[in-house]
Design an enzyme around this catalytic site. Structure first.
Site, PDB file in Angstrom:
ATOM      1  CG  HIS A 121     -73.128  58.672 -17.819  1.00 27.34           C
ATOM      2  ND1 HIS A 121     -72.271  58.280 -17.239  1.00 27.34           N
ATOM      3  CD2 HIS A 121     -74.284  58.619 -17.253  1.00 27.34           C
ATOM      4  CE1 HIS A 121     -72.607  57.824 -16.318  1.00 27.34           C
ATOM      5  NE2 HIS A 121     -73.783  58.221 -15.846  1.00 27.34           N
ATOM      6  CG  ASP A 198     -74.197  54.575 -22.912  1.00 24.13           C
ATOM      7  OD1 ASP A 198     -75.097  53.938 -22.359  1.00 24.13           O
ATOM      8  OD2 ASP A 198     -73.966  55.446 -22.153  1.00 24.13           O
ATOM      9  CD  GLN A 201     -80.935  56.503 -18.893  1.00 24.77           C
ATOM     10  OE1 GLN A 201     -82.418  56.099 -18.605  1.00 24.77           O
ATOM     11  NE2 GLN A 201     -80.329  56.286 -17.700  1.00 24.77           N
ATOM     12  CE  LYS A 224     -78.497  53.410 -15.277  1.00 24.79           C
ATOM     13  NZ  LYS A 224     -77.804  54.292 -15.875  1.00 24.79           N
ATOM     14  CB  CYS A 361     -72.824  61.312 -14.689  1.00 20.77           C
ATOM     15  SG  CYS A 361     -72.841  60.453 -13.232  1.00 20.77           S
TER      16      CYS A 361
HETATM   17  C1  LIG Z   1     -76.500  54.556 -15.993  1.00 22.53           C
HETATM   18  C2  LIG Z   1     -75.795  55.151 -17.274  1.00 22.53           C
HETATM   19  C3  LIG Z   1     -74.427  54.785 -17.515  1.00 22.53           C
HETATM   20  C4  LIG Z   1     -73.533  54.072 -16.364  1.00 22.53           C
HETATM   21  O1  LIG Z   1     -73.835  52.828 -16.210  1.00 22.53           O
HETATM   22  P1  LIG Z   1     -73.246  52.027 -14.946  1.00 22.53           P
HETATM   23  O2  LIG Z   1     -74.239  50.780 -14.728  1.00 22.53           O
HETATM   24  O3  LIG Z   1     -72.888  53.065 -13.873  1.00 22.53           O
HETATM   25  O4  LIG Z   1     -71.785  51.543 -15.655  1.00 22.53           O
HETATM   26  C5  LIG Z   1     -73.821  54.994 -18.567  1.00 22.53           C
HETATM   27  N1  LIG Z   1     -74.366  55.619 -19.570  1.00 22.53           N
HETATM   28  C6  LIG Z   1     -75.753  56.022 -19.441  1.00 22.53           C
HETATM   29  C7  LIG Z   1     -76.610  56.647 -20.596  1.00 22.53           C
HETATM   30  C8  LIG Z   1     -76.579  55.732 -18.353  1.00 22.53           C
HETATM   31  O5  LIG Z   1     -77.726  56.068 -18.159  1.00 22.53           O
END
Ligand SMILES: *Cc1c(COP(=O)(O)O)cnc(C)c1O
Length: 403
Positions: A121, A198, A201, A224, A361
């Site tokens: 992302h 990260d 997801q 999320k 993104c």
């Molecule tokens: C949504 C997402 C982000 C960003 O999250 P924010 O809540 O906008 O800071 C970063 N990495 C992944 C894989 C995402 O799905």
């Protein structure tokens, strides 16, 4: 049987209509919907507990502090962190990543290397580029293949004693690919590098165990995972959080302040400058408790059924190409012949169907496939096969109108 109808009743927004049609919400990878228990927790906080935390001697302040710290323990237990103070509340994934990136800027020098994956992302690419510009460190990229998987033999070649950090998402938001992070972490540790994962997801779809993974940093956003926006988590192993300098100066993160020298507070307060999103943190804990009452194993199995059904029905339509066919979560990224994804998304919206269109993104992934973007349908545990049928019919209608 997965009790999806009972679960749907927990989400007030699923009752609403969009453009006169029942809402079909397939944009869960962008943000998830909010169950009533979480909405109630927010209302309850502002109705009964609103106060600033950690500072007050009065009852409201103490009660708000207890609820907030209880939420931290809920997250610690859920993710199996060794200590509650290894859980730092942030405003979300992006903020969490920036805390780590900025902290490492004082620890890197020319000749050092950072490895990221091709499936990232933007929020996981830009901070590292900025960090490299600042420190002279070099950014290396693990490439991806046609299936949307990382080419792990290339990762092996990139690793060396110059590698200081490895950054990778657990699951790609654009394609849904589940990355082999166990292997990524293990191999990074063999050369002495730290790993940040990260998990924005992964955390909505599976139970993640920080100690089992032996991960150094792990980040996600509450919104999320059925929680509110504006709150997220940064997990770091104690030894790393102690090494990292604080990100922001302000109230709450200090121990003593004089004009000559300030000493920082201990964990987790060192990273929580200013008044935090108290209500958000509490609601985050409630969201995790809610998900656990349904159970992540059951959620995972049900979502895989939705993925299999959606994929099967979608591939019956002429001209559909799905991007990312690796081992993945309930995300389908696709295009139909030469039709622009934006046009498909706009007409589906008229039919009450919410999907994402664009580059998600993750422009480097789009560049790899040489496309401007995709239509992305991402399913959550409150979606149904009937909704997939509505989506497929809507898509057929859209293609007729545009074709
Ligand atoms: C949504 C997402 C982000 C960003 O999250 P924010 O809540 O906008 O800071 C970063 N990495 C992944 C894989 C995402 O799905």
């Amino acid at each position: 049987m997965f009790p999806v109808e009972k679960i749907r009743a927990d989400f007030p927004i699923l009752q609403r209509k969009v453009n006169g049609k029942p809402l079909v919400y397939f944009d869960n990878a962008a943000t998830s919907q909010t169950p009533k228990v979480v909405i109630d927790a927010i209302v309850n906080y502002y109705s009964n507990y609103n106060a600033n935390i950690h500072r007050g001697v009065h009852t409201l302040s103490q009660e708000a502090t207890d609820l907030y710290e209880q939420a931290r323990i809920t997250l610690q237990k859920h993710f199996n962190a060794k200590h509650a103070y290894e859980i730092i509340f942030t405003s979300g994934t992006t903020h969490s990543i920036n805390v780590v990136a900025s902290g490492f800027s004082s620890m890197l020098k020319k000749g050092d290397e950072i490895i990221v994956s091709a499936l990232e992302h933007h929020s996981n690419i830009v901070p590292w580029q900025m960090l490299c510009e600042k420190t002279g460190a070099e950014l290396k990229v693990i490439p991806m293949n046609e299936k949307g998987s990382l080419v792990m033999s290339e990762y092996d070649k990139l690793l060396s004693e110059n590698t200081k950090l490895v950054f990778c998402n657990h699951i790609s938001n654009a394609l849904g690919t589940i990355n082999p992070i166990e292997e990524i972490i293990k191999k990074a540790h063999q050369v002495g590098a730290a790993v940040l994962i990260d998990g924005a997801q992964s955390t909505p779809h599976m139970k993640v165990d920080f100690q089992d993974l032996d991960v150094d940093f792990y980040v996600t956003s509450a919104h999320k995972i059925c929680g509110p926006t504006g709150v997220g988590l940064l997990y770091g192993k104690q030894e790393w959080l102690e090494k990292l300098p604080p990100y922001q100066g302000g109230g709450e993160m200090i121990d003593t302040v004089t004009f000559e020298k300030t000493t920082y507070a201990g964990l987790p307060h060192k990273f929580e400058a200013g008044t935090p999103n108290i209500c958000g943190g509490i609601a985050f804990g409630v969201a995790i408790d809610y998900m656990n009452t349904i159970g992540f194993d059951a959620i995972g199995i049900y979502e895989q059924e939705l993925l299999a059904y959606g994929t099967q029905e979608l591939l019956k339509i002429d001209g559909v190409r799905i991007y990312g066919t690796a081992y993945k979560t309930s995300v389908i990224s696709f295009n139909v012949a030469e039709i622009h994804p934006y046009d498909i998304g706009s007409i589906l919206d008229k039919l009450g169907i919410a999907v994402r269109t664009g580059h998600h993104c993750a422009q480097p992934i789009m560049e790899f496939y040489k496309i401007p973007g995709t239509v992305r349908a991402s399913f959550a545990f409150y979606n149904t096969k009937e909704e997939i049928d509505v989506f497929i019919k809507g898509l057929q209608k859209t293609i007729m109108m545009l074709g």
